[in-house]
Design an enzyme around this catalytic site. Structure first.
Site: not given
Ligand code: PGA
Length: 252
Positions: A9, A11, A97, A99, A169, A175, A215
């Site tokens: 992803n 983003k 997601h 976010e 997640e 992140g 992560s």
């Molecule tokens: P990340 O994001 O690997 O940077 O933690 C995962 C995601 O949001 O799908």
């Protein structure tokens, strides 16, 4: 046998040149891999979806959108519809997601609409869910996840589930550099699979791929993926470097 999936992803990262280079590098590396039962997915931003879909057409890489609007069409300035995605050769969409939930106010009720619209257009869905840190600290994480899944997906029929991929997640791991332990991931994935088995037939539960996200990096991917109910990963930061992303694919 359910599929393994590694999905990147991107983003809101990568302008034109960076996107182009990353696609090219991933494509080159994936060519040499024996993928067997594994799907590789990348989710660039909307503006580069069409070009990326074209570029990977003859490769093993699939392209996903990071989001879509729930309506068919209309006065929704700045939004993208399911039909638009299909018309440029995109067959997968990430929905729910954290976010999107946190920064764009996406609720379970809205996600039901998005899920239904996506399925109507024969888009496969990578459906994300997961608890925030306070929920885990207060031992409420199973409840939270159960509600997210039940509310957004349990109105579907068994046939619909052929087009659903789940992605656990935990928000506290996205992140942040902090990863759920492989045991924490396995525990939640097994719990979710059991939920699906209770609501549907057990073969629906056995067939649904459940990805872990938060992560994941080359250094921890193998251990996480080794768990029985972890069928791959949804990768953010580490998907932005071809080398890391490919290492993660190799880990599976
Ligand atoms: P990340 O994001 O690997 O940077 O933690 C995962 C995601 O949001 O799908």
């Amino acid at each position: 046998m359910r599929k393994k999936i590694v999905a990147g992803n991107w983003k809101m990262n990568n302008a034109k040149v960076e996107s182009k280079t990353l696609v090219k590098d991933i494509k080159e590396s994936v060519k040499g891999l024996e993928l067997k039962n594994t799907r590789v997915v990348i989710a660039p931003t909307f503006v580069f979806l069409q070009r990326t879909a074209k570029k990977v057409k003859k490769s093993a890489i699939e392209v996903a959108a990071q989001n879509m609007h729930q309506a068919e069409s209309g006065a929704f300035t700045g939004e993208i519809s399911a039909g638009m995605l299909k018309s440029i050769g995109v067959n997968l969409v990430i929905l729910g997601h954290s976010e999107r939930r946190e920064y764009f106010g996406e609720t379970d009720e809205l996600l039901v609409q998005k899920v239904d619209t996506a399925l109507k257009h024969e888009l496969e869905i990578i459906f994300c869910f997961g608890e925030v840190l306070e929920d885990r600290k207060s031992n409420n994480h199973f409840n939270i996840v159960e509600n997210q899944i039940k509310k957004a997906l349990f109105h579907l029929n068994s046939e619909d589930w052929k087009h659903i991929v789940l992605a656990y997640e935990p928000v506290w791991a996205i992140g942040t550099g902090e990863t759920a332990t492989p045991e924490q991931a396995q525990e939640m994935h097994a719990f979710v699979r059991e939920l699906v088995a209770e609501r549907y037939l057990s073969d629906v539960a056995e067939e649904v791929s459940i990805l872990y996200g938060g992560s994941v990096k080359p250094a921890n991917a193998q251990e996480i993926f080794s768990k029985e109910d972890v069928d791959g990963g949804l990768i953010g930061g580490a998907a932005l470097k071809a080398e890391d992303f490919v290492q993660i694919i190799k880990a599976i």
